[in-house]
Design an enzyme around this catalytic site. Structure first.
Site, PDB file in Angstrom:
ATOM      1  N   HIS A 294     -27.011  60.731  38.311  1.00  0.00           N
ATOM      2  CA  HIS A 294     -26.439  60.813  36.971  1.00  0.00           C
ATOM      3  C   HIS A 294     -25.402  59.695  36.826  1.00  0.00           C
ATOM      4  O   HIS A 294     -25.359  59.024  35.800  1.00  0.00           O
ATOM      5  CB  HIS A 294     -25.835  62.189  36.723  1.00  0.00           C
ATOM      6  CG  HIS A 294     -25.482  62.430  35.299  1.00  0.00           C
ATOM      7  ND1 HIS A 294     -26.386  62.296  34.271  1.00  0.00           N
ATOM      8  CD2 HIS A 294     -24.307  62.765  34.704  1.00  0.00           C
ATOM      9  CE1 HIS A 294     -25.800  62.568  33.114  1.00  0.00           C
ATOM     10  NE2 HIS A 294     -24.535  62.833  33.352  1.00  0.00           N
ATOM     11  N   GLU A 305     -20.900  64.449  42.169  1.00  0.00           N
ATOM     12  CA  GLU A 305     -22.317  64.257  42.462  1.00  0.00           C
ATOM     13  C   GLU A 305     -22.535  63.868  43.925  1.00  0.00           C
ATOM     14  O   GLU A 305     -23.466  64.361  44.578  1.00  0.00           O
ATOM     15  CB  GLU A 305     -22.910  63.203  41.542  1.00  0.00           C
ATOM     16  CG  GLU A 305     -24.428  63.039  41.700  1.00  0.00           C
ATOM     17  CD  GLU A 305     -25.067  62.231  40.594  1.00  0.00           C
ATOM     18  OE1 GLU A 305     -26.310  62.251  40.499  1.00  0.00           O
ATOM     19  OE2 GLU A 305     -24.335  61.587  39.811  1.00  0.00           O
ATOM     20  N   HIS A 331     -25.130  54.597  29.151  1.00  0.00           N
ATOM     21  CA  HIS A 331     -25.452  56.029  29.123  1.00  0.00           C
ATOM     22  C   HIS A 331     -26.070  56.355  27.768  1.00  0.00           C
ATOM     23  O   HIS A 331     -25.383  56.364  26.749  1.00  0.00           O
ATOM     24  CB  HIS A 331     -24.171  56.828  29.337  1.00  0.00           C
ATOM     25  CG  HIS A 331     -24.395  58.276  29.617  1.00  0.00           C
ATOM     26  ND1 HIS A 331     -25.557  58.947  29.264  1.00  0.00           N
ATOM     27  CD2 HIS A 331     -23.606  59.210  30.217  1.00  0.00           C
ATOM     28  CE1 HIS A 331     -25.454  60.218  29.627  1.00  0.00           C
ATOM     29  NE2 HIS A 331     -24.284  60.397  30.208  1.00  0.00           N
ATOM     30  N   PHE A 390     -22.687  67.649  29.886  1.00  0.00           N
ATOM     31  CA  PHE A 390     -21.629  68.447  29.280  1.00  0.00           C
ATOM     32  C   PHE A 390     -22.211  69.807  28.914  1.00  0.00           C
ATOM     33  O   PHE A 390     -23.374  69.928  28.517  1.00  0.00           O
ATOM     34  CB  PHE A 390     -21.106  67.776  28.018  1.00  0.00           C
ATOM     35  CG  PHE A 390     -20.090  66.687  28.274  1.00  0.00           C
ATOM     36  CD1 PHE A 390     -19.662  66.364  29.547  1.00  0.00           C
ATOM     37  CD2 PHE A 390     -19.551  65.983  27.212  1.00  0.00           C
ATOM     38  CE1 PHE A 390     -18.732  65.366  29.776  1.00  0.00           C
ATOM     39  CE2 PHE A 390     -18.622  64.980  27.413  1.00  0.00           C
ATOM     40  CZ  PHE A 390     -18.199  64.673  28.698  1.00  0.00           C
TER      41      PHE A 390
END
Length: 403
Positions: A294, A305, A331, A390
């Site tokens: 990610h 992560e 992103h 999120f």
């Protein structure tokens, strides 16, 4: 359970037009991130992003279509056209009911929303175009792909913030594997690079003003991008019977909810998603050679992560390659997992692992092999792609070299 393979891919992003252009940029470690160019950008404190440059809608669509399609829909249609053409899939009266479209998207037609808020609030006009709702609805891209290509099966949009594309591809995978469908067009699209979109993200204080540096000690936030990546998922027997080129096999998918915080990542949720994908694929951890992380470039995400990867893979974590291509394309929020699937396919198909560019200084909290700055040749049999959104919503897919 039936086997599921990928027979087509298409893309448009800051890395270029077409999947081949994106993969070439990833191989060369090229960044598509630069100065943003749109109305009122000078009022923003964040002025960089992975914008699709020199894009002319009229080169792809008629005037009437442009009136109906927000840019996120345009990007999805362009990428889908490429993916379907590469796959060689044709849908006729018999096959169309068992072909569908599942896409990931978070913001919907945000450019349409931004423009029409200006019309109503800034310019004080009392009427908007009658196509505003069809342009801005999140399912517009999936619906238009379905209509253009005649897919009459399960068609819908998944909106789970940064995990949207992975959730969408996971649902497409499960539908074919369980026998609900034979062919699924899937992936994601996003176009949030407008004044209102960036201004809203500025409020979170997670954006970088100078670049995306995942896993580097000097990282200071994420950088947004835009575009789309679309794939054709197909039942294995069907694909081989028609002589299709198989790019990779999708072998596992899992999702989890942190159930803890609306914005802060949670290691346990990420661990459960990765372990679940391995279990669904019947894989041992040491069979995985590459993870597309990610890897947003924020302090909290990258640290969490890496800790989750160590929990899942133990000693094998030191032999894993893990990179974040967000350092190159930005992103894409709801579309990001789809663009990152391109890198996973490249790893298992071509033996080339995309790098994490802009890596400047090691961080003890991110002490994995992050493939810094330069692509690497390697024999990768299995790759994972991570998405941790999120809302604490996690989605992980596993793919394997083509059978």
């Amino acid at each position: 359970m039936r086997r599921v393979v990928i027979t087509g891919q298409g893309a448009i992003s800051a890395l270029g037009r077409g999947a081949d252009a994106a993969l070439a940029a990833m191989r060369d470690g090229l960044s598509g991130i630069g100065e943003l160019d749109f109305r009122d950008v000078d009022r923003l404190s964040i002025r960089i992003g992975g914008q699709v440059r020199d894009y002319d809608p009229a080169a792809h669509f008629s005037r009437q279509e442009i009136t109906l399609y927000d840019p996120f829909t345009q990007f999805a249609l362009i990428a889908a056209e490429e993916a379907i053409a590469q796959s060689g899939v044709t849908l006729d009266e018999a096959t169309a009911p068992r072909a569908g479209v599942v896409l990931g998207n978070s913001g919907g037609g945000l450019q349409t929303i931004d423009e029409n808020y200006r019309t109503v609030y800034e310019e004080a006009k009392n009427r908007v175009h009658p196509f505003v709702i069809p342009r801005l609805m999140n399912n517009a891209a999936a619906s238009h792909i379905s209509m253009k290509h005649g897919a009459q099966g399960p068609t819908f949009t998944v909106s789970t913030a940064c995990a949207s594309s992975n959730h969408a591809m996971g649902q497409a995978f499960e539908m074919i594997r369980s026998g609900v469908a034979d062919v699924m067009v899937t992936g994601g699209s996003e176009s949030m690079l407008v004044f209102g979109g960036i201004k809203a993200w500025e409020g979170l204080r997670v954006m970088s003003k100078d670049g995306c540096r995942p896993f580097s000690k000097t990282r200071n936030g994420m950088v947004q991008g835009e575009g789309a990546a679309i794939f054709v998922f197909e039942e294995y027997e069907r694909a081989t019977a028609r002589g299709a080129e198989i790019l990779a096999e999708v072998v596992g998918f899992a999702m989890s909810s942190d159930a803890s915080d609306i914005v802060m990542p949670n290691r346990d949720g990420a661990v459960r998603a990765m372990k679940g994908a391995l279990a669904a694929a019947g894989l041992n951890g040491d069979e995985v050679g590459y993870i597309n992380a990610h890897g947003t470039g924020t302090a909290a995400n990258d640290r969490t992560e890496c800790a989750a990867v160590r929990d899942v893979f133990g000693d094998h974590a030191d032999r894993l390659m893990i990179s974040s291509t967000k350092s190159m394309h930005g992103h894409l929020i709801g579309g990001t997992g789809a663009v990152e699937m391109l890198a996973c396919i490249m790893a298992v198909k071509d033996g080339i692992v995309a790098p994490t560019i802009n890596y400047e200084e090691p961080d003890p909290d991110c002490d994995l092999d992050v493939v810094p700055n330069e692509a690497r040749q390697a024999d990768v049999q299995v790759a994972l792609t991570n998405a941790f959104a999120f809302g604490g919503l996690n989605a992980v897919l596993a793919i394997r070299k083509a059978p």
